[in-house]
Scaffold this motif. Structure first.
Motif, mmCIF file in Angstrom:
data_model
loop_
_atom_site.group_PDB
_atom_site.id
_atom_site.type_symbol
_atom_site.label_atom_id
_atom_site.label_comp_id
_atom_site.label_asym_id
_atom_site.label_seq_id
_atom_site.Cartn_x
_atom_site.Cartn_y
_atom_site.Cartn_z
ATOM 1 N N PRO A 1 37.615 71.385 24.741
ATOM 2 C CA PRO A 1 37.369 71.736 23.340
ATOM 3 C C PRO A 1 37.648 73.221 23.114
ATOM 4 C CG PRO A 1 35.557 70.412 24.219
ATOM 5 C CD PRO A 1 36.458 70.733 25.370
ATOM 6 N N GLY A 2 38.340 73.508 22.027
ATOM 7 C CA GLY A 2 38.675 74.900 21.722
ATOM 8 C C GLY A 2 40.028 75.343 22.239
ATOM 9 N N GLN A 3 40.599 74.577 23.173
ATOM 10 C CA GLN A 3 41.933 74.929 23.649
ATOM 11 C C GLN A 3 43.000 74.333 22.724
ATOM 12 O OE1 GLN A 3 41.868 73.572 27.846
ATOM 13 N NE2 GLN A 3 42.237 75.694 28.418
ATOM 14 N N TRP A 4 44.090 75.079 22.535
ATOM 15 C CA TRP A 4 45.203 74.634 21.682
ATOM 16 C C TRP A 4 46.440 74.444 22.534
ATOM 17 C CZ3 TRP A 4 45.092 73.600 16.425
ATOM 18 C CH2 TRP A 4 43.870 73.863 15.793
ATOM 19 N N LEU A 5 47.118 73.316 22.290
ATOM 20 C CA LEU A 5 48.297 73.006 23.091
ATOM 21 C C LEU A 5 49.513 72.802 22.179
ATOM 22 C CD1 LEU A 5 49.553 72.376 25.850
ATOM 23 C CD2 LEU A 5 48.823 69.989 25.557
ATOM 24 N N VAL A 6 50.570 73.576 22.463
ATOM 25 C CA VAL A 6 51.816 73.486 21.701
ATOM 26 C C VAL A 6 52.924 73.013 22.643
ATOM 27 C CG1 VAL A 6 53.471 74.726 20.251
ATOM 28 C CG2 VAL A 6 51.055 75.435 20.290
ATOM 29 N N GLY A 7 53.570 71.895 22.286
ATOM 30 C CA GLY A 7 54.662 71.374 23.100
ATOM 31 C C GLY A 7 56.010 71.583 22.424
ATOM 32 N N PHE A 8 57.048 71.398 23.191
ATOM 33 C CA PHE A 8 58.415 71.453 22.668
ATOM 34 C C PHE A 8 59.114 70.141 22.976
ATOM 35 C CE2 PHE A 8 60.064 75.566 21.131
ATOM 36 C CZ PHE A 8 58.890 76.292 21.162
ATOM 37 N N ALA A 9 59.999 69.727 22.072
ATOM 38 C CA ALA A 9 60.835 68.555 22.334
ATOM 39 C C ALA A 9 62.284 68.925 22.042
ATOM 40 C CB ALA A 9 60.398 67.383 21.461
ATOM 41 N N ALA A 10 63.131 68.751 23.039
ATOM 42 C CA ALA A 10 64.572 68.959 22.850
ATOM 43 C C ALA A 10 65.190 67.581 22.679
ATOM 44 C CB ALA A 10 65.164 69.660 24.067
ATOM 45 N N GLU A 11 65.674 67.300 21.496
ATOM 46 C CA GLU A 11 66.183 65.963 21.214
ATOM 47 C C GLU A 11 67.633 66.044 20.778
ATOM 48 O OE1 GLU A 11 64.384 63.414 21.877
ATOM 49 O OE2 GLU A 11 62.386 64.273 22.033
ATOM 50 N N THR A 12 68.335 64.911 20.918
ATOM 51 C CA THR A 12 69.710 64.857 20.401
ATOM 52 C C THR A 12 69.853 63.817 19.299
ATOM 53 O OG1 THR A 12 70.318 63.349 22.210
ATOM 54 C CG2 THR A 12 70.796 65.682 22.534
ATOM 55 N N GLU A 13 68.805 63.044 19.027
ATOM 56 C CA GLU A 13 68.868 62.034 17.958
ATOM 57 C C GLU A 13 67.444 61.637 17.566
ATOM 58 O OE1 GLU A 13 70.750 58.469 19.500
ATOM 59 O OE2 GLU A 13 69.508 58.510 21.303
ATOM 60 N N LYS A 14 67.291 61.045 16.391
ATOM 61 C CA LYS A 14 66.001 60.546 15.891
ATOM 62 C C LYS A 14 64.889 61.575 16.106
ATOM 63 C CE LYS A 14 67.309 55.881 17.375
ATOM 64 N NZ LYS A 14 67.020 54.922 18.421
ATOM 65 N N LEU A 15 65.090 62.786 15.590
ATOM 66 C CA LEU A 15 64.215 63.908 15.903
ATOM 67 C C LEU A 15 62.767 63.668 15.483
ATOM 68 C CD1 LEU A 15 67.108 65.231 16.137
ATOM 69 C CD2 LEU A 15 66.017 67.332 15.393
ATOM 70 N N LEU A 16 62.559 63.213 14.230
ATOM 71 C CA LEU A 16 61.194 63.059 13.727
ATOM 72 C C LEU A 16 60.472 61.947 14.482
ATOM 73 C CD1 LEU A 16 59.010 63.881 11.726
ATOM 74 C CD2 LEU A 16 60.032 62.329 10.039
ATOM 75 N N GLN A 17 61.165 60.839 14.704
ATOM 76 C CA GLN A 17 60.538 59.707 15.394
ATOM 77 C C GLN A 17 60.183 60.075 16.841
ATOM 78 O OE1 GLN A 17 63.048 56.142 15.675
ATOM 79 N NE2 GLN A 17 61.848 55.543 17.479
ATOM 80 N N HIS A 18 61.157 60.607 17.569
ATOM 81 C CA HIS A 18 60.889 60.993 18.963
ATOM 82 C C HIS A 18 59.796 62.071 19.040
ATOM 83 C CE1 HIS A 18 65.120 59.550 20.501
ATOM 84 N NE2 HIS A 18 64.249 58.565 20.394
ATOM 85 N N GLY A 19 59.846 63.032 18.097
ATOM 86 C CA GLY A 19 58.865 64.116 18.104
ATOM 87 C C GLY A 19 57.457 63.612 17.837
ATOM 88 N N THR A 20 57.326 62.728 16.831
ATOM 89 C CA THR A 20 56.007 62.192 16.469
ATOM 90 C C THR A 20 55.404 61.420 17.640
ATOM 91 O OG1 THR A 20 56.725 62.046 14.172
ATOM 92 C CG2 THR A 20 54.776 60.758 14.778
ATOM 93 N N GLU A 21 56.234 60.586 18.271
ATOM 94 C CA GLU A 21 55.758 59.829 19.433
ATOM 95 C C GLU A 21 55.349 60.759 20.570
ATOM 96 O OE1 GLU A 21 58.822 56.118 18.492
ATOM 97 O OE2 GLU A 21 59.096 57.301 20.331
ATOM 98 N N LYS A 22 56.166 61.794 20.801
ATOM 99 C CA LYS A 22 55.887 62.699 21.918
ATOM 100 C C LYS A 22 54.597 63.488 21.671
ATOM 101 C CE LYS A 22 57.861 66.273 24.908
ATOM 102 N NZ LYS A 22 59.070 66.969 25.384
ATOM 103 N N ARG A 23 54.391 63.948 20.437
ATOM 104 C CA ARG A 23 53.183 64.734 20.135
ATOM 105 C C ARG A 23 51.927 63.913 20.433
ATOM 106 N NH1 ARG A 23 49.297 66.665 16.543
ATOM 107 N NH2 ARG A 23 49.485 64.900 15.138
ATOM 108 N N ARG A 24 51.955 62.644 20.017
ATOM 109 C CA ARG A 24 50.804 61.766 20.219
ATOM 110 C C ARG A 24 50.595 61.497 21.715
ATOM 111 N NH1 ARG A 24 52.322 57.224 16.936
ATOM 112 N NH2 ARG A 24 52.154 58.682 15.207
ATOM 113 N N ARG A 25 51.690 61.137 22.378
ATOM 114 C CA ARG A 25 51.628 60.713 23.788
ATOM 115 C C ARG A 25 51.155 61.847 24.697
ATOM 116 N NH1 ARG A 25 56.775 59.229 23.809
ATOM 117 N NH2 ARG A 25 57.457 60.947 25.126
ATOM 118 N N LYS A 26 51.594 63.080 24.380
ATOM 119 C CA LYS A 26 51.275 64.195 25.269
ATOM 120 C C LYS A 26 49.971 64.907 24.909
ATOM 121 C CE LYS A 26 55.141 63.426 27.367
ATOM 122 N NZ LYS A 26 56.166 64.229 27.994
ATOM 123 N N GLY A 27 49.377 64.548 23.774
ATOM 124 C CA GLY A 27 48.124 65.207 23.389
ATOM 125 C C GLY A 27 48.302 66.643 22.936
ATOM 126 N N CYS A 28 49.412 66.927 22.252
ATOM 127 C CA CYS A 28 49.642 68.285 21.723
ATOM 128 C C CYS A 28 49.017 68.438 20.343
ATOM 129 C CB CYS A 28 51.135 68.550 21.541
ATOM 130 S SG CYS A 28 52.079 68.459 23.038
#
Lengths: 234, 234
Positions: free
Chosen positions: A149-176
């Protein structure tokens, strides 16, 4: 150096007292003493983020793969090569950090075995060969799973297609909390370029911002302002 | 620049009028738009050779992989990424050259197929995967097989064991006049180091010289003097 010092004085110290962990650059996975698997990450985005956080008063630990550019002044640089080495450094630094920005491009896979001597072409067995690879530890997922609690996590996604879909899934899956998505199929931005154009997802479930194309140091500054605002409201 | 100009004036122009092709650095073999296979070559040795040859009056074409260091002044730099691109450049330049020094560390193998989009970790199929690789063209062997009377060919061998045996076999197999052997298992010399310590084999069948450890620019200078002496006696 004078300009840097002036920027430091002029930048509001919104991250004063915050301990921030940043990962940057590619990892290198050894095949033998000479050959390796890597990727096109230049480390420029992560180094710019480290410089921005430092200017805003944070204590910055920068865990980086082989980049060929000097770390910004005033940060603690931790040089690593492989994903396993990067994970080991992150396991030490993350529990002591208020936030982490994981911009490194970690190799998903590494050779199952590392040859102790240089593999001779003749000994590798002909025109077509197979390399056996094994999955690397997922450093972003580790940080997400071990977020306090209190920690903030920022991730990066390097994508070549379907940026919003891949990004949304990755944010959820990785807990960012925040995920920065960039399109590495474009030549004018992303890997090895001076500029970038990103989408920032989070911290709310449907929050999406598209930021205009600009220099990586400007993106870095905006991102640290965004993070500082999140940390102030928490 | 003043020092370089002075060195140019002070260096005897033993290679004046000679056209010399130099290859340097690693190659990169794309797996997908982001990932690649490469090796630890920094390009420093080849760039130093190019600078030495240029100082001695040669017209230098420098075909180089991704190195991250600027090419020396006064040479014609040809930037390539993959072994196939390097071969294409060498096929143009070699027939027009009096000598070639092939110091590039060319990847033996490249992925059989290059994915047009970034391979998603999830789509690659689990904890262990296989990459299928195919043999790259052998650029040094191409130059040896297409050597015309009067052309001189210098190869490099990066070895981690049995240096003399591997070097002798390689010189014969590739059709080199001279072969420079270095021990890349040592941390203090070779890849990414400022210094090197080499053995030079040829042009006679049993000719072996061991050169003391020194800076790469000194090795480069000695090697170009050695080549110039060979070319003068021919």
């Amino acid at each position: 150096a004078i300009i840097e010092a002036a920027q430091g004085v002029l930048t509001p110290q919104r991250l004063a007292g915050r301990r921030i962990l940043i990962t940057a650059g590619p990892t290198r996975e050894a095949v033998d003493p000479v050959r390796f698997i890597s990727n096109r990450s230049s480390g420029r985005m992560g180094f710019a983020i480290a410089a921005a956080a430092q200017r805003m008063g944070a204590q910055v630990t920068l865990v980086h793969g082989p980049c060929g550019i000097p770390p910004p002044r005033g940060v603690l640089p931790v040089a690593v090569e492989s994903a396993e080495q990067m994970l080991a450094a992150v396991q030490v630094a993350w529990p002591q950090s208020d936030a982490a920005i994981m911009s490194a491009a970690v190799s998903d896979y590494r050779p199952l075995q590392v040859a102790p001597q240089k593999l001779k072409k003749e000994a590798q067995g002909g025109q077509q060969i197979q390399w056996s690879l094994t999955e690397n530890p997922d450093i972003l997922a580790y940080a997400g799973a071990n977020k306090q609690p209190g920690q903030w996590l920022v991730g990066f996604a390097a994508e070549t297609e379907k940026l919003l879909q891949h990004g949304t899934e990755k944010r959820r899956r990785k807990g960012c909390d925040l995920l920065v998505v960039n399109d590495v199929s474009r030549q004018d931005i992303g890997f090895d370029a001076t500029h970038n154009e990103v989408m920032v997802l989070g911290p709310g479930e449907d929050a999406v911002e598209s930021w205009a194309r600009c220099r990586k140091d400007e993106i870095a500054q905006q991102l640290m302002e965004r993070l500082a605002a999140c940390m102030e409201t928490a």
